[in-house]
Design a protein around this motif. Sequence first.
Motif, PDB file in Angstrom:
ATOM      1  N   TRP A 246       0.747  -1.425   0.087  1.00  0.00           N
ATOM      2  CA  TRP A 246      -0.011   0.103   0.112  1.00  0.00           C
ATOM      3  C   TRP A 246       0.965   1.158  -0.014  1.00  0.00           C
ATOM      4  CZ3 TRP A 246      -4.725  -1.284  -1.457  1.00  0.00           C
ATOM      5  CH2 TRP A 246      -5.169  -2.384  -1.102  1.00  0.00           C
ATOM      6  N   GLY A 247       2.244   0.941   0.425  1.00  0.00           N
ATOM      7  CA  GLY A 247       3.164   2.227   0.430  1.00  0.00           C
ATOM      8  C   GLY A 247       3.399   2.760  -1.103  1.00  0.00           C
ATOM      9  N   VAL A 248       3.731   1.842  -1.801  1.00  0.00           N
ATOM     10  CA  VAL A 248       4.391   2.361  -3.209  1.00  0.00           C
ATOM     11  C   VAL A 248       3.134   3.053  -3.959  1.00  0.00           C
ATOM     12  CG1 VAL A 248       4.948   1.455  -5.277  1.00  0.00           C
ATOM     13  CG2 VAL A 248       6.084   0.538  -3.400  1.00  0.00           C
ATOM     14  N   PRO A 249       1.954   2.287  -3.939  1.00  0.00           N
ATOM     15  CA  PRO A 249       0.903   3.060  -4.642  1.00  0.00           C
ATOM     16  C   PRO A 249       0.461   4.561  -4.100  1.00  0.00           C
ATOM     17  CG  PRO A 249       0.131   0.841  -4.349  1.00  0.00           C
ATOM     18  CD  PRO A 249       1.411   1.037  -3.348  1.00  0.00           C
ATOM     19  N   THR A 250       0.639   4.637  -2.740  1.00  0.00           N
ATOM     20  CA  THR A 250       0.289   5.880  -1.950  1.00  0.00           C
ATOM     21  C   THR A 250       1.210   6.852  -2.321  1.00  0.00           C
ATOM     22  OG1 THR A 250      -0.872   4.564  -0.202  1.00  0.00           O
ATOM     23  CG2 THR A 250      -0.234   7.004   0.194  1.00  0.00           C
ATOM     24  N   ILE A 251       2.541   6.710  -2.157  1.00  0.00           N
ATOM     25  CA  ILE A 251       3.690   7.686  -2.563  1.00  0.00           C
ATOM     26  C   ILE A 251       3.264   7.786  -4.121  1.00  0.00           C
ATOM     27  CG2 ILE A 251       6.079   7.938  -2.733  1.00  0.00           C
ATOM     28  CD1 ILE A 251       6.329   6.248  -0.536  1.00  0.00           C
ATOM     29  N   THR A 252       3.246   6.978  -4.829  1.00  0.00           N
ATOM     30  CA  THR A 252       3.176   7.328  -6.278  1.00  0.00           C
ATOM     31  C   THR A 252       1.989   8.388  -6.634  1.00  0.00           C
ATOM     32  OG1 THR A 252       4.099   5.047  -6.888  1.00  0.00           O
ATOM     33  CG2 THR A 252       2.953   6.400  -8.603  1.00  0.00           C
ATOM     34  N   VAL A 253       0.980   7.996  -6.159  1.00  0.00           N
ATOM     35  CA  VAL A 253      -0.302   9.037  -6.429  1.00  0.00           C
ATOM     36  C   VAL A 253      -0.354  10.514  -5.745  1.00  0.00           C
ATOM     37  CG1 VAL A 253      -1.854   7.135  -6.764  1.00  0.00           C
ATOM     38  CG2 VAL A 253      -1.635   8.043  -4.423  1.00  0.00           C
ATOM     39  N   MET A 254       0.490  10.349  -4.785  1.00  0.00           N
ATOM     40  CA  MET A 254       0.848  11.532  -3.734  1.00  0.00           C
ATOM     41  C   MET A 254       1.771  12.689  -4.745  1.00  0.00           C
ATOM     42  SD  MET A 254       1.378  10.653   0.007  1.00  0.00           S
ATOM     43  CE  MET A 254       2.009  12.152   0.406  1.00  0.00           C
ATOM     44  N   ILE A 255       2.605  11.916  -5.411  1.00  0.00           N
ATOM     45  CA  ILE A 255       3.733  12.639  -6.366  1.00  0.00           C
ATOM     46  C   ILE A 255       2.852  13.114  -7.682  1.00  0.00           C
ATOM     47  CG2 ILE A 255       5.700  12.492  -7.687  1.00  0.00           C
ATOM     48  CD1 ILE A 255       6.780  10.646  -5.787  1.00  0.00           C
ATOM     49  N   CYS A 256       2.050  12.237  -8.171  1.00  0.00           N
ATOM     50  CA  CYS A 256       1.250  12.741  -9.291  1.00  0.00           C
ATOM     51  C   CYS A 256       0.300  13.709  -8.934  1.00  0.00           C
ATOM     52  CB  CYS A 256       0.563  11.385  -9.956  1.00  0.00           C
ATOM     53  SG  CYS A 256       1.660  10.174 -10.631  1.00  0.00           S
ATOM     54  N   GLY A 257      -0.138  13.436  -7.738  1.00  0.00           N
ATOM     55  CA  GLY A 257      -1.434  14.330  -7.377  1.00  0.00           C
ATOM     56  C   GLY A 257      -0.749  15.964  -7.304  1.00  0.00           C
ATOM     57  N   VAL A 258       0.327  16.025  -6.577  1.00  0.00           N
ATOM     58  CA  VAL A 258       1.001  17.264  -6.531  1.00  0.00           C
ATOM     59  C   VAL A 258       1.562  17.852  -7.981  1.00  0.00           C
ATOM     60  CG1 VAL A 258       3.247  18.221  -5.683  1.00  0.00           C
ATOM     61  CG2 VAL A 258       1.864  16.830  -4.079  1.00  0.00           C
ATOM     62  N   GLY A 259       1.751  16.819  -8.807  1.00  0.00           N
ATOM     63  CA  GLY A 259       2.030  17.523 -10.190  1.00  0.00           C
ATOM     64  C   GLY A 259       0.846  17.711 -11.091  1.00  0.00           C
ATOM     65  N   GLY A 260      -0.045  17.489 -10.465  1.00  0.00           N
ATOM     66  CA  GLY A 260      -1.591  17.826 -11.282  1.00  0.00           C
ATOM     67  C   GLY A 260      -1.674  17.004 -12.419  1.00  0.00           C
ATOM     68  N   SER A 261      -1.455  15.689 -12.089  1.00  0.00           N
ATOM     69  CA  SER A 261      -1.601  14.688 -13.338  1.00  0.00           C
ATOM     70  C   SER A 261      -3.290  14.275 -13.524  1.00  0.00           C
ATOM     71  CB  SER A 261      -0.564  13.544 -13.017  1.00  0.00           C
ATOM     72  OG  SER A 261       0.538  14.004 -12.774  1.00  0.00           O
ATOM     73  N   TYR A 262      -4.000  14.417 -12.608  1.00  0.00           N
ATOM     74  CA  TYR A 262      -5.417  13.839 -12.772  1.00  0.00           C
ATOM     75  C   TYR A 262      -6.479  14.670 -13.333  1.00  0.00           C
ATOM     76  CZ  TYR A 262      -3.152  10.599  -9.733  1.00  0.00           C
ATOM     77  OH  TYR A 262      -2.242   9.428  -9.239  1.00  0.00           O
ATOM     78  N   GLY A 263      -7.308  14.146 -13.885  1.00  0.00           N
ATOM     79  CA  GLY A 263      -8.671  15.038 -14.490  1.00  0.00           C
ATOM     80  C   GLY A 263      -9.395  14.173 -15.325  1.00  0.00           C
ATOM     81  N   LYS A 264      -9.727  14.939 -16.201  1.00  0.00           N
ATOM     82  CA  LYS A 264     -10.906  14.256 -17.183  1.00  0.00           C
ATOM     83  C   LYS A 264      -9.958  13.624 -18.370  1.00  0.00           C
ATOM     84  CE  LYS A 264     -15.005  15.411 -17.373  1.00  0.00           C
ATOM     85  NZ  LYS A 264     -16.158  16.104 -17.145  1.00  0.00           N
ATOM     86  N   TYR A 265     -10.072  12.236 -18.732  1.00  0.00           N
ATOM     87  CA  TYR A 265      -9.569  11.426 -19.651  1.00  0.00           C
ATOM     88  C   TYR A 265     -10.591  11.066 -20.793  1.00  0.00           C
ATOM     89  CZ  TYR A 265      -6.950   8.040 -22.401  1.00  0.00           C
ATOM     90  OH  TYR A 265      -6.293   7.154 -23.162  1.00  0.00           O
ATOM     91  N   THR A 266     -10.411  11.291 -21.978  1.00  0.00           N
ATOM     92  CA  THR A 266     -11.323  10.891 -22.977  1.00  0.00           C
ATOM     93  C   THR A 266     -10.798   9.851 -23.984  1.00  0.00           C
ATOM     94  OG1 THR A 266     -11.994  13.307 -23.163  1.00  0.00           O
ATOM     95  CG2 THR A 266     -12.731  11.842 -25.073  1.00  0.00           C
TER      96      THR A 266
END
Length: 253
Positions: A95-115
Amino acid sequence: MLSLCHRKIKADHSVIIHMQLTGSLFLLHFFFLASSFWSKAEGAACLSLGLILHWALLGTLTWTAIEGFHLYLLLVQVFNIYVRRYTLKLSLLGWGVPTITVMICGVGGSYGKYTLTENTSNITSLCWIPTAAVRYITVNGYLGLVLLFNTAILAVIVVKMWQLRLRTVQAGRKVRRFWKDWATLLGLSCVLGLPWGLAFTTKGAISLPGIYIFTILNAFQGVLMVLWFWSITCKSNYEEQSSKDISLSNIRS
């Protein structure tokens, strides 16, 4: 539910790992449906759905790799496999590897609407990762590493199993044992997530058939995990009952 009904085998590391993988698969399916149904959400809501979906996917892939590692210890290495606080360390990794990865991606603004666009009349929106580079590194690349690792583990297990069969199986039982081994191989392939490799066929000329085959085969991963857990609990109950019967017979004699 099965875990709650069979607390007496909670110390079994295999069962704990199976339940963690099953739980991550459930979260992945749940949040995928949620991200699809609420794809019209805007701002923080869509960002949160994309982040949680990414986290569930990475968790599933990580626990699939841990499953392969644990099988290697049980079936290949066998001896000298004691690891202090083994379950805790695996949980921190799973659970730590996914959590750290999404935190880094979240700070970088990588999430949103995908078509997703198949053609001009078939457009699907999803709260996911619109940034292609992030998808290729954290999804495609990570999936490829997990598949390579588990494929190598499965190959080692097959060689080990074949060597044992040659030593122990009698000639008259080879055909029956052959089909059982193939069934075991197919089951292990699904449990180790090898059908996830079909994800790389979902683009190009065979994209539509690849998507259907990928979806159908991966739906069986969760089913097989439940069946595997059920078989382990039944075997544990049977061995416990057998030991009790032997003890009672020894006392009576």
